[in-house]
Design a protein around this motif. Sequence first.
Motif, short mmCIF file in Angstrom:
data_model
loop_
_atom_site.label_atom_id
_atom_site.label_comp_id
_atom_site.label_asym_id
_atom_site.label_seq_id
_atom_site.Cartn_x
_atom_site.Cartn_y
_atom_site.Cartn_z
N ILE A 81 0.83 -1.21 0.03
CA ILE A 81 0.03 0.07 -0.14
C ILE A 81 0.78 1.30 0.01
O ILE A 81 1.66 1.44 0.75
CB ILE A 81 -0.95 -0.07 1.27
CG1 ILE A 81 -2.10 -1.24 1.09
CG2 ILE A 81 -1.76 1.30 1.03
CD1 ILE A 81 -2.62 -1.49 2.14
N SER A 82 0.47 2.15 -1.14
CA SER A 82 1.37 3.23 -1.03
C SER A 82 0.84 4.50 -0.31
O SER A 82 -0.18 4.41 0.45
CB SER A 82 1.29 3.67 -2.54
OG SER A 82 0.14 4.22 -2.87
N GLU A 83 1.68 5.55 0.11
CA GLU A 83 1.13 6.81 0.66
C GLU A 83 0.05 7.21 0.50
O GLU A 83 -0.58 7.51 1.51
CB GLU A 83 2.33 7.73 0.17
CG GLU A 83 3.56 7.74 0.89
CD GLU A 83 3.84 7.99 2.12
OE1 GLU A 83 3.82 9.46 2.33
OE2 GLU A 83 4.15 7.14 3.03
N ASP A 84 -0.39 7.36 -0.81
CA ASP A 84 -1.71 8.11 -0.99
C ASP A 84 -3.11 7.15 -0.89
O ASP A 84 -3.99 7.21 -1.46
CB ASP A 84 -1.60 8.52 -2.36
CG ASP A 84 -1.16 7.71 -3.70
OD1 ASP A 84 -0.83 6.64 -3.07
OD2 ASP A 84 -1.30 8.27 -4.42
N GLU A 85 -2.61 5.80 -0.35
CA GLU A 85 -3.65 4.78 -0.48
C GLU A 85 -4.06 4.48 1.08
O GLU A 85 -3.32 4.55 1.88
CB GLU A 85 -3.19 3.40 -1.11
CG GLU A 85 -3.12 3.81 -2.71
CD GLU A 85 -2.48 2.43 -3.39
OE1 GLU A 85 -2.66 2.40 -4.24
OE2 GLU A 85 -1.97 1.66 -2.55
N GLU A 86 -5.10 3.91 1.17
CA GLU A 86 -5.78 3.41 2.38
C GLU A 86 -6.30 2.11 2.27
O GLU A 86 -6.52 1.49 1.28
CB GLU A 86 -6.70 4.10 3.06
CG GLU A 86 -8.10 4.44 2.47
CD GLU A 86 -8.93 5.40 3.39
OE1 GLU A 86 -8.98 5.48 4.48
OE2 GLU A 86 -9.98 5.96 2.67
N PHE A 87 -6.13 1.28 3.47
CA PHE A 87 -6.49 -0.09 3.43
C PHE A 87 -7.87 -0.37 4.28
O PHE A 87 -7.65 0.16 5.41
CB PHE A 87 -5.47 -0.96 3.90
CG PHE A 87 -5.76 -2.37 3.74
CD1 PHE A 87 -5.64 -3.20 2.72
CD2 PHE A 87 -5.68 -2.96 5.12
CE1 PHE A 87 -6.08 -4.40 2.67
CE2 PHE A 87 -6.31 -4.38 4.98
CZ PHE A 87 -6.09 -5.09 3.96
N LEU A 88 -8.95 -0.87 3.61
CA LEU A 88 -10.14 -0.97 4.54
C LEU A 88 -10.10 -2.63 4.64
O LEU A 88 -10.13 -3.68 3.85
CB LEU A 88 -11.25 -0.69 3.72
CG LEU A 88 -11.52 0.56 3.24
CD1 LEU A 88 -12.81 0.76 2.38
CD2 LEU A 88 -11.16 1.37 4.44
N LEU A 89 -10.00 -3.28 5.91
CA LEU A 89 -9.71 -4.61 6.24
C LEU A 89 -11.04 -5.22 5.95
O LEU A 89 -12.14 -4.73 6.60
CB LEU A 89 -9.26 -4.62 7.56
CG LEU A 89 -9.10 -6.09 8.14
CD1 LEU A 89 -7.63 -6.69 7.34
CD2 LEU A 89 -8.94 -6.12 9.53
N MET A 90 -11.12 -6.56 5.32
CA MET A 90 -12.36 -7.09 5.47
C MET A 90 -12.43 -8.02 6.44
O MET A 90 -11.54 -8.74 7.02
CB MET A 90 -12.11 -7.91 4.19
CG MET A 90 -13.33 -8.33 3.34
SD MET A 90 -13.48 -6.86 1.98
CE MET A 90 -13.40 -7.96 0.77
N SER A 91 -13.69 -8.23 6.96
CA SER A 91 -13.70 -9.24 8.21
C SER A 91 -13.38 -10.52 7.81
O SER A 91 -13.92 -11.02 6.77
CB SER A 91 -15.27 -9.04 8.58
OG SER A 91 -15.59 -9.75 9.54
N ALA A 92 -12.91 -11.32 8.72
CA ALA A 92 -12.31 -12.65 8.37
C ALA A 92 -13.57 -13.59 8.60
O ALA A 92 -13.47 -14.58 7.89
CB ALA A 92 -11.33 -13.02 9.55
N SER A 93 -14.58 -13.24 9.27
CA SER A 93 -15.60 -14.19 9.54
C SER A 93 -16.79 -13.65 8.91
O SER A 93 -17.01 -12.30 8.85
CB SER A 93 -15.97 -14.39 11.13
OG SER A 93 -16.67 -13.22 11.41
N GLN A 94 -17.62 -14.48 8.23
CA GLN A 94 -18.65 -14.01 7.56
C GLN A 94 -20.14 -14.02 8.04
O GLN A 94 -20.93 -13.25 7.88
CB GLN A 94 -18.71 -14.42 6.04
CG GLN A 94 -17.55 -14.03 5.14
CD GLN A 94 -17.59 -14.76 4.09
OE1 GLN A 94 -18.58 -14.85 3.26
NE2 GLN A 94 -16.37 -15.02 3.23
#
Lengths: 208, 707
Positions: free
Chosen positions: B79-92
């Motif tokens: 992930i670069s400087e200008d990016e953000e990361f949205l974590l996906m839930s592991a359990s559904q």
Amino acid sequence: MADKKEYLFKVLVVGDLGVGKTSIIKRYVHQIFSQHYRATIGVDFALKVIHWNDDTLIRLQLWDIAGQERFGNMTRVYYREAVGAFVVFDVTRASTFEAVNKWKNDLDSKVTLPNGQNIPAVLLGNKCDQMKEGLTKNKSQMDQYCKEKGFVAWYETSAKANINVEEAAKFLVGQMLANDKTYPSRDLDLNSLDLNMPLEETKTGCCG
Amino acid sequence: MDEVLPEEFDVILIGTGLPESVLSGALSRIGKNVLHVDSNEYYGGSWASFNIKTFDKLMSETQMHQEDNSNPVNLEALISEDEEFLLMSASQQNLSNCQSYCYLSKQPDWVVATNVVEPNVVAEPDEVEISDDKDSPVDVATTAPTMVQKHSDTEDLSCRDVDFEERNNSDNDNEKPGVSDKQSGDPAKEKSTDNDSRNGQVDAFNNATSEEKLENASDQSSQADLPHKETPLFPFYEKFYENWRRFNLDLSPKVMFSRGQLVELLIQSNVCRYLEFRNVTRTLTVLSGENRLQPVPCSRADVFKSKFVTVVEKRILMRFLTLCANFEQHPQEYEAYKDRPFQDFLQSKHLSTKVQHFIIHSIAMVSEQTSTMEGLHATQKFLKSLGRYGSSHAFLCPMYGVGELPQAFSRLSAVFGGTFCLRRRVIGIVADKTSRAVKGVIDSTGQKIKCQHLVLDESHLPDICRSGFKREVSRAIYVTDKSVSPSETEEVSLITLPPVGNFPLYRVIEAGPLCCLSPNNYYVVHALTKPSCVDENAIVDLKETFHSAEKTMFAGTAAELEIANNNESDKQKPAVLWAAYFNMMSCGVNNDSLPGNVYVMSSPGFELGFDKAMNEARRTFEIICPDEEFLPRAPEPEEIVFDDEGYKSENNGNSRENPNEQPEAGNGDYMETEEDLQEEEEPDVQGLIDQEQGVGDHVSDGNGDNA
Ligand SMILES: Cc1cc2nc3c(=O)[nH]c(=O)nc-3n(C[C@H](O)[C@H](O)[C@H](O)COP(=O)(O)OP(=O)(O)OC[C@H]3O[C@@H](n4cnc5c(N)ncnc54)[C@H](O)[C@@H]3O)c2cc1C
Ligand SMILES: Nc1nc2c(ncn2[C@@H]2O[C@H](COP(=O)(O)OP(=O)(O)OP(=O)(O)O)[C@@H](O)[C@H]2O)c(=O)[nH]1
Ligand SMILES: [Mg+2]
């Protein structure tokens, strides 16, 4: 002949990326080979009509792995009612041979004949024009391998040089015909609805 | 599958449920480059169908996908400087409170040996486990009802086999052999007072005397003095599971309106060639105060023939349905009731209570409170579908289960070049920090894959885009030994059980071998209801939730009936051989936190048909590809000509030979009979009277309504 028998056989053609599945089908159905590599788009199967003998006509549906369904994740639609299969590998690439077992197991777990047996599968070592002594050089070892894994036969093929493609198909058709004679095919009295045929409750299959 | 995927796609879809699959097919069809992934090893997500062994396994798994054995992904590198990361839930958590039971006895040794052996010898294991042994997936004790699997969600009490404790609350310590409590000592056990405190309430519902007797009888049996039965009433457990592959059990059973969007799309796109269908052959309901299922007359022919309505009722019903079929043309008929309950409107038309019941619950399938306009639309929708594929049928269902539908559209997508990858989990979304648009995803192998648009099913939302889980639909599935209303030929039934007392409305679909949902001689009964409490943490006893439906439809479980002298039970009614209970969850979408090029497809809900899912897919398609055709016809293989350049479609499906050639016959039984409304038709009335008296049967065949 009044009592000419017609058969429809669905054959699956599986194997790793680029082993020549599409080329084999093209060679067999259209007598054409193209060096040009392209993914197969928009086609479910290729149809080959075989005049087997004077009183037998066979329609062979060859189901290629759809364009990119190649991660081995075919849907049920692909397997449904198949009665034979070719498992293809590339004699020049060992990894494609190693994957043969995976493909065979996949077939056996997803489809069976109406009598519960596995569908007859023929193993094809393709691109034999490229290597005189490829992965299939040890014949008895290959025979042994096929016996263990439940293949009914194996062939060295070349879609390019037109080697053994016809022969392999002929062998598989023979197997499917023999199987068909040992048990009746699916009941046809319980036909399902055809969405294109309103108000006709008993039509064969769906949408022809 | 850890193969490396291409690095960039036009659209990535996560989840292979129906709306995602339809969308995937539509996008690939017009040439978009599509990647379609699913963390499951099967297609369909919450829309899937499973064989019975897989279903047992599913019910027993804590969470549907937990094998997170992949190496941790080094996000910083991706992930670069200008990016953000949205974590996906592991359990559904699509499912909760899962449990399944098999009520059949294990084959005792004496059956094989023909020698008498003490049956309790078999009743040894006190823990029920899934075994990998193909012939016997689960160990069971003789006779005692068996909880096949358990969903061991520690936070959730309700997955315990409370049924047993509650119904036998006289002796709480009396654990039956063969009934497992894998959670002994877990938090659930400690909170068992919660269960106890509910017992009084439960017993109030449970005071049906025959039930009680059955339970008591079952009690004794487990004390191991069951006499041998020469001919068991039910197949043995082993025999039942022998055919495990031939069950197709839906997570989300639904039926297709014959003129609904799904059917139109299947025809238009030619995806129907991948599928087979059957008619729903009858509609059943229970009238208030009765305990018996009876057919609802829907088509004109049905109404004529029905023995459940009087001549006068027939006439009024017929006129009313004819009005509904074209209600827009007669505003004066309903103007005054527009915003009032549908029931008031029905009353104003002098429909009897029975006929009102039929219309509200089985034809419009709405509630008494529904507005007149909504009721009219719903009735009209039903009437439009009536007769398209069978004179008195309005619904179709796919053979082999609803799970075939997403697979058919996925096949279309793959045939047109879509890349499919099951068992591939996306761990999160990469978005642009400033524009907040999604740029791609990162999968559990640590691969970053770029895309222009991202489509997710609801259960795959990143945590921050969720507004909270709730229970959407409570479900029960039963495998029975005969139909809930046996008839000469095999039927496919749609059943509405209206609310009674404290019990909710249940919607029920019953089908069997004809639809390839079960092996011969078994039936599958799907029951759905809206959860009484949507809170995901509330304690529910799903067996209790479905108690009233079970009493109406079934004689009892096989285990109960095997013990009871069978004169006790209503021989007409089926026995439950196997059952599963669970809640289908939905998680609200927090739209504010959702990047603009992310589209969320909802989970299947309580709705009967598929229009909601189809609309969602279509709307999303129109946003992604504003000027493209949605699912144009795919050519048949025969239409594809071949030349040296490769395969080429003769008529790329974009033009049909006759674009208007759509099935039109049987267009709505009541749709073209305007004149009925205007005038009384004397011959009709005479016909009705004749019919009632058993004279002449002019309407025996199909649409012969103008007899
Ligand atoms: C994902 C998946 C997809 C499958 N798709 C098919 C398929 O398309 N066609 C197929 O024949 N088998 C299919 N099978 C295999 C099938 O479920 C059975 O395992 C297999 O037919 C043998 O069943 P049996 O011997 O228990 O029943 P049998 O008594 O041999 O089955 C009776 C008939 O029904 C057919 N049949 C059974 N199940 C299915 C099914 N799920 N879909 C379609 N036909 C079925 C059988 O081929 C046979 O003609 C599939 C299995 C899996 C896991
Ligand atoms: N020399 C030689 N090349 C072949 C033969 N068969 C196929 N090829 C070449 O191998 C490449 C892949 O062939 P395809 O037929 O597209 O293989 P495929 O298995 O259908 O590939 P995918 O659909 O991508 O999985 C092409 O460049 C073909 O020209 C053969 O018998 N001999
Ligand atoms: Mg190919």
